[in-house]
Design an enzyme around this catalytic site. Sequence first.
Site, PDB file in Angstrom:
ATOM      1  CB  SER A  95      69.526 -20.196  38.150  1.00  0.00           C
ATOM      2  OG  SER A  95      68.907 -19.678  36.997  1.00  0.00           O
ATOM      3  CE  LYS A  96      70.366 -14.508  43.132  1.00  0.00           C
ATOM      4  NZ  LYS A  96      71.007 -13.359  43.678  1.00  0.00           N
TER       5      LYS A  96
END
Length: 506
Positions: free
Chosen positions: A263-264
């Site tokens: 994820s980011k």
Amino acid sequence: MSKPVRVRFAPSPTGPLHMGGVRTALYNYLFAKKNNGTFIIRIEDTDQTRFVPGAQDYIMESMKWCGIMPTEGPGIGGDFGPYVQSERKELYKPFAEQLVKDEKAYYAFDSATELENVREQAKQMGMPNWQYNSITRSSLRNSLTLPADEVQRLLDSNEPYVIRMKMPRNRDVRLNDIIRGWVVVNTNNLDDKVLFKSDGMPTYHLANVVDDYLMKISHVIRGEEWLPSAPLHYLLYEAFGWDCPEFAHLPLLLRPDGNGKLSKRDGDRLGFPVFPIDWHTSEGELYSGYREKGYHPAAFINMLAFLGWNPGTTQEIFSLEQLTEAFSLDRVSKAGAKFDADKTKWFQQHYLRTTPDIELAMELQGLTSKELSVEKLIEICRLMKERATFVSDILTEGNYLLEQPKVYDAEIISKKWKSETTEYMKDWLIEIEKLQEFTAHNIETAFKDFLASKSVGIGAVLLPFRLLVTGVGMGPGMFEIASFLGKEEVIGRMKSGLSSIESLVK
Ligand code: GLU
């Protein structure tokens, strides 16, 4: 004759482009080039609430840095523009209305509060996942349940409405994904998705399908997270009476431990970037990027290509042209691809080693404030690049090539500086002073003669010599370093090194 290949990368400008997004763009690019096709970028910004200023520019700049520029898109041109959906706003409504006319879609007038109440009631009756679908639609306020004149009255009086897909009941939708094979979904599991919103904008689903059709897209290559939407898209093509493009849903990118999606937030937390280039949020936060960390775009692209694809051979190093030659969707796997930060560094090291010294030297010139000739910089690159990962490491790791050491590795001194070492070094210094031509070869020959005359092994003398000249215990060939520095410098360094170390070991 088969249709010309036209593929698109269709990011939403909701923030910086994640590395997974760059991989989607890359595979689209490679597929287009391999098949003499066209690679298009289309900005999908129909969800105004998630729009982030600067994101579109960031996406374009990232693709430019990676060297995978589309041939049609915003700011580039092409016969199928505009390529930003908000600039195409007006064209979607007639398509949605056509579906209503053909009884494939309908107007729904239920307000947000009404739907909230229905959802709440359902929850209390033990149905937490209530949906607007082929069963529940019959008891809601829409053009399928209300009399025609009432529907007309509501439309005329500008009552807010949405247009929903009339999902067929109990039908198996079968689509053949290039990567996943047959995907079968029963429509009873699908809801009546909103196609057109009350704010006058299409939803992602409608705009995406209409634009893929109008832009003559032949293959939809996108991330696995869009697989659940594919049956709806398939039904939309069918409802419009259009040919469906081929689908290829790419595997997810997983965290290095294989535990969940990358994820980011993982990036800086796990110690590597997940973005191609730096992104500064409006709150002043920084998400770091590969470009600013010093990665070569070719290394980044090479690494990304292998996240989900392999060439079927042992070759790992590929230029963009070679990737274009070798790429095929048949060799993209279904299984999630684990990101490997060490492997990414390995690609980078390879690129550094194979970049000509003159190119590295030019880059280095921009990184140092010291006045150094290109010849000197080339020499520094030649000596240091085997030991560096990034161009800037050449200067930091090889700082001793530029200036005399200020400190000497204390651990090496305590372990390796014996009582006789100082004497050896003083004698070796005398030999150095005698040398005429200060080449690596001459220094090495003199050094070997010196070892023989003292009947000592190389270990007892070479490491102390290195320590005096460089301050550290490791580095490129010591005779090459000495020759690079020159006789005067080496003598000077040995003298000051000896006096510093003598005071330390006393
Ligand atoms: N706009 C979608 C996204 O942000 C594109 C999905 C697709 O390629 O169809 O990823």
